[in-house]
Design a protein around this motif. Sequence first.
Motif, PDB file in Angstrom:
ATOM      1  N   VAL A 173       0.833  -1.203   0.000  1.00  0.00           N
ATOM      2  CA  VAL A 173       0.000   0.000   0.000  1.00  0.00           C
ATOM      3  C   VAL A 173       0.867   1.252   0.000  1.00  0.00           C
ATOM      4  O   VAL A 173       0.554   2.244  -0.673  1.00  0.00           O
ATOM      5  N   ASP A 174       1.978   1.220   0.728  1.00  0.00           N
ATOM      6  CA  ASP A 174       2.900   2.358   0.720  1.00  0.00           C
ATOM      7  C   ASP A 174       3.466   2.585  -0.681  1.00  0.00           C
ATOM      8  O   ASP A 174       3.630   3.732  -1.123  1.00  0.00           O
TER       9      ASP A 174
ATOM     10  N   LEU B 295      -4.162   4.489  -5.967  1.00  0.00           N
ATOM     11  CA  LEU B 295      -4.468   3.104  -6.299  1.00  0.00           C
ATOM     12  C   LEU B 295      -5.824   3.041  -6.994  1.00  0.00           C
ATOM     13  O   LEU B 295      -6.833   3.501  -6.452  1.00  0.00           O
ATOM     14  N   ASP B 296      -5.826   2.482  -8.191  1.00  0.00           N
ATOM     15  CA  ASP B 296      -7.048   2.364  -8.982  1.00  0.00           C
ATOM     16  C   ASP B 296      -7.566   0.938  -9.051  1.00  0.00           C
ATOM     17  O   ASP B 296      -8.776   0.714  -9.203  1.00  0.00           O
TER      18      ASP B 296
ATOM     19  N   LEU C  84      -8.265   0.574   1.155  1.00  0.00           N
ATOM     20  CA  LEU C  84      -9.532   1.263   0.910  1.00  0.00           C
ATOM     21  C   LEU C  84      -9.418   2.793   0.873  1.00  0.00           C
ATOM     22  O   LEU C  84     -10.056   3.420   0.017  1.00  0.00           O
ATOM     23  N   PRO C  85      -8.657   3.423   1.753  1.00  0.00           N
ATOM     24  CA  PRO C  85      -8.562   4.880   1.648  1.00  0.00           C
ATOM     25  C   PRO C  85      -8.053   5.354   0.287  1.00  0.00           C
ATOM     26  O   PRO C  85      -8.562   6.333  -0.264  1.00  0.00           O
ATOM     27  N   LEU C  86      -7.060   4.658  -0.277  1.00  0.00           N
ATOM     28  CA  LEU C  86      -6.556   5.022  -1.596  1.00  0.00           C
ATOM     29  C   LEU C  86      -7.585   4.714  -2.676  1.00  0.00           C
ATOM     30  O   LEU C  86      -7.781   5.501  -3.612  1.00  0.00           O
ATOM     31  N   LEU C  87      -8.241   3.581  -2.576  1.00  0.00           N
ATOM     32  CA  LEU C  87      -9.240   3.208  -3.578  1.00  0.00           C
ATOM     33  C   LEU C  87     -10.407   4.192  -3.576  1.00  0.00           C
ATOM     34  O   LEU C  87     -10.908   4.595  -4.633  1.00  0.00           O
ATOM     35  N   ARG C  88     -10.869   4.575  -2.404  1.00  0.00           N
ATOM     36  CA  ARG C  88     -12.007   5.497  -2.311  1.00  0.00           C
ATOM     37  C   ARG C  88     -11.686   6.852  -2.932  1.00  0.00           C
ATOM     38  O   ARG C  88     -12.587   7.571  -3.368  1.00  0.00           O
ATOM     39  N   ALA C  89     -10.392   7.201  -2.965  1.00  0.00           N
ATOM     40  CA  ALA C  89      -9.988   8.485  -3.529  1.00  0.00           C
ATOM     41  C   ALA C  89      -9.807   8.431  -5.037  1.00  0.00           C
ATOM     42  O   ALA C  89      -9.635   9.473  -5.680  1.00  0.00           O
TER      43      ALA C  89
ATOM     44  N   ALA D 265     -19.192   2.835  -4.331  1.00  0.00           N
ATOM     45  CA  ALA D 265     -18.390   3.628  -5.258  1.00  0.00           C
ATOM     46  C   ALA D 265     -17.335   2.781  -5.959  1.00  0.00           C
ATOM     47  O   ALA D 265     -16.753   3.205  -6.961  1.00  0.00           O
ATOM     48  N   LEU D 266     -17.091   1.572  -5.434  1.00  0.00           N
ATOM     49  CA  LEU D 266     -16.118   0.662  -6.029  1.00  0.00           C
ATOM     50  C   LEU D 266     -16.837  -0.327  -6.948  1.00  0.00           C
ATOM     51  O   LEU D 266     -18.024  -0.586  -6.800  1.00  0.00           O
TER      52      LEU D 266
END
Length: 228
Positions: free
Chosen positions: A67-68, A76-77, A121-126, A170-171
Amino acid sequence: MRTPVAIVTGAGQGFGLALTAALAAAGTTVIACGRDADRLRTATASLPGVLAVPADVTDPDARAALVDAARSAGGLDLLVHNAGELGPSPLPPLARYPLGALRAVLETTVLAPLALTQLALPLLRAAAAPTVVTLSSDAAVEAYPGWGGYGLAKAALDQLAAVLGVEEPALRVYAFDPGDMRTAMHQRAFPGEDISDRPEPAMVVPALLELLTDRPDSGRYTSASSRS
């Protein structure tokens, strides 16, 4: 426009490697994860835009490193949970299935994907069009002798994907069943048998790429991109 970023687990060989190569060829930055560091680096060395991160997805520190790496790449898409564990070979019936081996199958196939998803999830949601893919199997929905351990793990992973798709509207969350393929894992499931009639993983990858492009509703799909 930002370059898309994907994490693909189990990317050192088989379907994970074929998918990594296809995504990289399409311009995606791929964070490729695999347990065997030498095999992963050798397999991905010639692929542009691929960052090899040797990691065992059951290791919390390794998941954090993936994730880092995505965060450092800009976001992250796409998160593809391809890493899995077959279990003992030859495949034992449930009456004799070693419980320690079953715990390892569940740890790799179900718990690690959930833990990695939670971190990501935080990256995906963005992301603008975030997608999570779990690799399914017909053993998740059919009763095959000897496939109880692997099948119940894949069935749990299917349910994980189904619930995540509802909880995170949203995903796009896809449980993708690629069908039988000519892979090392499939050969272990059929020791001593000729599996040359199965398609190479690269032949199946286009079906998943089509799914990622079309972005239908979250759900379970086969390699023919049909809702099942």
